[in-house]
Design an enzyme around this catalytic site. Structure first.
Site, PDB file in Angstrom:
ATOM      1  N   SER A  15      -4.695  -0.752  -9.442  1.00  0.00           N
ATOM      2  CA  SER A  15      -3.623  -1.911  -9.668  1.00  0.00           C
ATOM      3  C   SER A  15      -2.371  -1.225  -9.987  1.00  0.00           C
ATOM      4  O   SER A  15      -1.432  -2.163 -10.527  1.00  0.00           O
ATOM      5  CB  SER A  15      -4.232  -2.826 -10.835  1.00  0.00           C
ATOM      6  OG  SER A  15      -4.575  -2.159 -11.867  1.00  0.00           O
ATOM      7  N   GLY A  18       0.989  -2.262  -4.806  1.00  0.00           N
ATOM      8  CA  GLY A  18       0.292  -3.137  -3.497  1.00  0.00           C
ATOM      9  C   GLY A  18      -0.477  -4.414  -4.390  1.00  0.00           C
ATOM     10  O   GLY A  18       0.231  -5.040  -5.101  1.00  0.00           O
ATOM     11  N   GLY A  20      -3.072  -4.694  -5.577  1.00  0.00           N
ATOM     12  CA  GLY A  20      -3.689  -4.682  -6.899  1.00  0.00           C
ATOM     13  C   GLY A  20      -2.659  -5.149  -8.183  1.00  0.00           C
ATOM     14  O   GLY A  20      -3.039  -5.710  -9.201  1.00  0.00           O
ATOM     15  N   TYR A 154     -14.902   2.249   7.602  1.00  0.00           N
ATOM     16  CA  TYR A 154     -14.213   1.518   6.755  1.00  0.00           C
ATOM     17  C   TYR A 154     -15.003   0.007   6.874  1.00  0.00           C
ATOM     18  O   TYR A 154     -15.232  -0.652   6.012  1.00  0.00           O
ATOM     19  CB  TYR A 154     -12.725   1.497   6.962  1.00  0.00           C
ATOM     20  CG  TYR A 154     -11.916   0.222   6.455  1.00  0.00           C
ATOM     21  CD1 TYR A 154     -11.627   0.465   4.873  1.00  0.00           C
ATOM     22  CD2 TYR A 154     -11.296  -0.740   6.973  1.00  0.00           C
ATOM     23  CE1 TYR A 154     -10.997  -0.485   4.282  1.00  0.00           C
ATOM     24  CE2 TYR A 154     -10.850  -1.689   6.259  1.00  0.00           C
ATOM     25  CZ  TYR A 154     -10.376  -1.488   4.792  1.00  0.00           C
ATOM     26  OH  TYR A 154      -9.701  -2.493   4.017  1.00  0.00           O
TER      27      TYR A 154
END
Length: 264
Positions: A15, A18, A20, A154
């Site tokens: 965090s 971005g 987060g 991913y």
């Protein structure tokens, strides 16, 4: 809608920037005490300083740890307590051809994107159940349902997050604790902005304009036909963490701008 989380304590992984950071800021604005997490002491300290300026009076602490390892998760668990809200945002991404993706890469994605959430949820959910209230959110991706051919590793990790969240929701059924996934689509996060800087410099266009061109070329199914902002993604997550979302659990909630061509 007036979301009040004044008595709640939230841990938001990854965090320091971005999505987060936007989540942490949104939860702090709603009154929650927020624990920032990042890989380095420097990034955590800088994020705390930014958040205190953005939300005066916010109750913010931090813990530096690499959550791709069990040792890193243990560091976090050794420094936090009384968590009511867990947002599993830690994750990595990047394109690589399937036939060139080694076992080591697969394992790194699995440990970071999946096992970090497994380990934290296993440790923190029981106390939420005991208190009769809690929120766990996995920040997944539209790639969980729209597997990218150039990032299969991913996509698989993100699909696993949906299964994990649904299973955990059923495991704590009737407890007052909810577990959900949120699926962002293309978003103007720090990483995406960095990736597009060369094109911004080359064309002289704004970042938003370059991102829109990218969406139209590579995600033509997008209904909003632009990248989402990190705040737009965070807004959904803050709502899911609220008392108002008490009847929403086991759900995979899309903030993908309509990229996934599905009516459900």
């Amino acid at each position: 809608m007036n979301i009040q989380l004044n008595t709640k304590r939230a841990l938001v992984t990854a965090s320091t920037g971005g999505i987060g950071f936007a989540i942490a800021k949104g939860l702090a604005e709603a009154g929650a005490a927020v624990i920032i997490n990042g890989r380095s002491e420097g990034s955590v300290s800088a994020a705390i300083a930014r958040l205190v300026v953005a939300v005066p009076g916010a109750n913010v602490t931090g813990v530096a740890a690499d959550l791709s390892t069990s040792e890193g998760v243990a560091i976090v668990l050794g420094e936090v307590s009384g968590v009511d809200i867990l947002v599993n945002n830690a994750g990595i991404y990047g394109p690589q051809d399937f036939f060139e993706t080694s076992d080591e890469v697969w394992d790194n994605y699995w440990q970071t994107n999946v096992m970090s959430g497994v380990r934290l949820s296993r440790a923190l959910l029981p106390s939420m159940v005991e208190k009769g209230w809690g929120r766990v959110v996995f920040v997944a991706s539209e790639s969980a349902r729209n597997i990218p051919a150039d990032m299969i590793h991913y996509g698989v990790s993100k699909t696993a997050q949906l299964a994990l969240a649904r299973g955990l929701a059923k495991r704590v059924a009737g407890s007052g604790v909810t577990v959900n996934s949120v699926l962002p689509g293309p978003t103007l996060s720090d990483g995406v902005a960095d990736m597009m800087q060369d094109e911004v410099a080359r064309t002289g266009k704004s970042l938003e304009s370059v991102a829109k061109d990218f969406i139209l070329e590579h995600r033509p199914s997008s209904i909003i036909q632009r990248a989402a902002t990190v705040e737009e993604v965070a807004n959904m997550i803050v709502y899911v963490c609220s008392q108002q979302a008490s009847a929403t659990t086991g759900a995979a909630l899309r903030v993908d701008g309509g990229v996934v061509d599905d009516i459900v």
